[in-house]
Design an enzyme around this catalytic site. Structure first.
Site, PDB file in Angstrom:
ATOM      1  N   CYS A  75      30.157  20.856  90.057  1.00  0.00           N
ATOM      2  CA  CYS A  75      29.517  19.944  89.099  1.00  0.00           C
ATOM      3  C   CYS A  75      29.519  20.630  87.735  1.00  0.00           C
ATOM      4  O   CYS A  75      28.883  21.684  87.589  1.00  0.00           O
ATOM      5  CB  CYS A  75      28.086  19.626  89.542  1.00  0.00           C
ATOM      6  SG  CYS A  75      27.173  18.602  88.384  1.00  0.00           S
ATOM      7  N   HIS A 161      39.274  14.191  91.995  1.00  0.00           N
ATOM      8  CA  HIS A 161      39.254  13.213  90.900  1.00  0.00           C
ATOM      9  C   HIS A 161      40.501  12.346  90.919  1.00  0.00           C
ATOM     10  O   HIS A 161      41.603  12.843  91.188  1.00  0.00           O
ATOM     11  CB  HIS A 161      39.156  13.935  89.557  1.00  0.00           C
ATOM     12  CG  HIS A 161      37.797  14.546  89.313  1.00  0.00           C
ATOM     13  ND1 HIS A 161      36.775  13.858  88.699  1.00  0.00           N
ATOM     14  CD2 HIS A 161      37.283  15.754  89.678  1.00  0.00           C
ATOM     15  CE1 HIS A 161      35.700  14.628  88.656  1.00  0.00           C
ATOM     16  NE2 HIS A 161      35.978  15.782  89.256  1.00  0.00           N
ATOM     17  N   GLU A 210      31.112   8.175  89.664  1.00  0.00           N
ATOM     18  CA  GLU A 210      31.074   9.414  90.436  1.00  0.00           C
ATOM     19  C   GLU A 210      30.911   9.178  91.937  1.00  0.00           C
ATOM     20  O   GLU A 210      30.131   8.307  92.362  1.00  0.00           O
ATOM     21  CB  GLU A 210      29.921  10.309  89.963  1.00  0.00           C
ATOM     22  CG  GLU A 210      30.170  10.980  88.641  1.00  0.00           C
ATOM     23  CD  GLU A 210      29.233  12.145  88.424  1.00  0.00           C
ATOM     24  OE1 GLU A 210      28.772  12.754  89.410  1.00  0.00           O
ATOM     25  OE2 GLU A 210      28.945  12.450  87.254  1.00  0.00           O
ATOM     26  N   CYS A 219      30.406  13.092  83.046  1.00  0.00           N
ATOM     27  CA  CYS A 219      30.822  13.853  84.228  1.00  0.00           C
ATOM     28  C   CYS A 219      31.647  15.035  83.738  1.00  0.00           C
ATOM     29  O   CYS A 219      32.733  14.838  83.185  1.00  0.00           O
ATOM     30  CB  CYS A 219      31.644  12.961  85.168  1.00  0.00           C
ATOM     31  SG  CYS A 219      32.238  13.809  86.648  1.00  0.00           S
ATOM     32  N   GLY A 222      34.768  15.548  85.627  1.00  0.00           N
ATOM     33  CA  GLY A 222      35.582  14.368  85.299  1.00  0.00           C
ATOM     34  C   GLY A 222      36.253  14.512  83.951  1.00  0.00           C
ATOM     35  O   GLY A 222      37.419  14.128  83.772  1.00  0.00           O
TER      36      GLY A 222
HETATM   37  N1  LIG Z   1      29.835  13.393  91.899  1.00  0.00           N
HETATM   38  C1  LIG Z   1      30.585  14.666  91.923  1.00  0.00           C
HETATM   39  C2  LIG Z   1      29.607  15.851  91.794  1.00  0.00           C
HETATM   40  C3  LIG Z   1      28.989  15.910  90.411  1.00  0.00           C
HETATM   41  C4  LIG Z   1      30.040  15.994  89.352  1.00  0.00           C
HETATM   42  C5  LIG Z   1      29.572  15.658  87.936  1.00  0.00           C
HETATM   43  N2  LIG Z   1      28.162  15.325  87.807  1.00  0.00           N
HETATM   44  C6  LIG Z   1      29.961  16.760  86.982  1.00  0.00           C
HETATM   45  O1  LIG Z   1      29.280  16.957  85.950  1.00  0.00           O
HETATM   46  O2  LIG Z   1      30.997  17.399  87.240  1.00  0.00           O
HETATM   47  C7  LIG Z   1      31.311  14.789  93.257  1.00  0.00           C
HETATM   48  O3  LIG Z   1      30.877  14.153  94.230  1.00  0.00           O
HETATM   49  O4  LIG Z   1      32.302  15.532  93.289  1.00  0.00           O
END
Ligand SMILES: N[C@H](CCC[C@H](N)C(=O)O)C(=O)O
Length: 277
Positions: A75, A161, A210, A219, A222
């Site tokens: 994250c 991703h 997400e 994100c 992301g």
């Molecule tokens: N939902 C993402 C985790 C959090 C990623 C996002 N909040 C960031 O800042 O990278 C996943 O399931 O891989």
């Protein structure tokens, strides 16, 4: 059981952060969902645990749980909040720390202007590493959705991703396509779905639906995935400003097997204590 927490955000992607070094934190998926719930709980996109490392080349361990209760590998916005938390709670006096995650070591650094830069490690394109079910590795793939096919790049920033180009981020079909891409059977571990509008070679606008949380205001991984995909497709330069709905991130990637770095803010909103049955 009472647990102290900090409520934080990185460009509007919000977190409940627990010091699991100085208090015992053992949460079920159901308790994570309760804490993340915005009416009956505290409310957050993800829940972060700050722990002692389990390997001797790291200063801390970082565990991440999505609002749906699932533990995930990485994250980016959370990594900046992790650094801010560790510094503000005086858990470390270092301005750069090595943090053990489920997908390897990341290195957040506190900058003089208060922003945080994180070496997020090297992006991975091998479908096996994402994971993504496809015969051979390519720059883009056609992904069949209900009644339409989209062109995506698929890659891992430690977490999976799927990134596509859109002409106008404000009218992008995030609500319709996001859930379909997130749960697409060709992504066995599900996937984060990015929608990227290219403004010019140094600027993009981005929205991300997400995995395990739905659309967030930003994100971090992301943003890294979108810039790496855009550079790989020849659309972007090595340093790109990413405008998310919750704020601005700067991503740098020199290409090939080099690490991707992300710079942005991290804020502490309030301290709290939660009573768990
Ligand atoms: N939902 C993402 C985790 C959090 C990623 C996002 N909040 C960031 O800042 O990278 C996943 O399931 O891989």
């Amino acid at each position: 059981m009472k647990l102290r927490f900090s409520k934080m955000h990185g460009t509007g992607n919000d977190f409940v952060v627990f010091d699991a070094i100085n208090q015992r934190v053992e949460l079920s998926a159901e308790q994570v969902r309760f804490i993340a719930e915005r009416h009956f709980g505290v409310g957050c996109d993800q829940l972060l645990l700050v722990e002692r490392p389990t390997r001797n080349d790291a200063d801390f361990r970082y565990r991440i749980f999505n609002a749906d209760g699932g533990e995930v590998e990485q994250c980016g916005n959370g990594a900046r909040c992790f650094m801010r938390f560790v510094h503000d709670k005086k858990l470390s006096r270092q301005s750069e720390i090595r943090v053990e995650t489920a997908s390897g070591i990341i290195q957040p650094r506190l900058e003089a202007d208060g922003r945080i830069t994180v070496n997020m490690g090297t992006p991975h394109f091998d479908p096996h590493d994402i994971p993504f079910m496809v015969d051979k590795c390519a720059l883009t793939y056609e992904l069949e959705l209900e009644g339409e096919t989209v062109t995506i790049s698929a890659l891992s920033i430690g977490n999976p991703h799927a990134v596509q180009y859109v002409d106008d981020i404000d009218t992008a079909p995030v609500a319709r396509q996001g859930p379909q891409i997130e749960a697409h059977p060709r992504f066995p571990n599900k996937v984060n779905a990015g929608f990227m509008q290219i403004v010019d070679r140094q600027n993009i606008r981005l929205r991300v639906y997400e995995r395990g949380a739905g659309e967030t205001l930003a994100c971090g991984t992301g943003a890294c995935a979108a810039v790496v995909a855009g550079i790989s497709r020849g659309s972007l330069d090595a340093t790109v400003h990413v405008a998310a709905r919750g704020g601005l991130l700067t991503i740098h990637w020199a290409g090939a097997d080099t690490p991707v770095s992300m710079t942005g803010p991290a804020a502490n909103v309030f301290e709290g204590e939660i009573e768990l049955g």
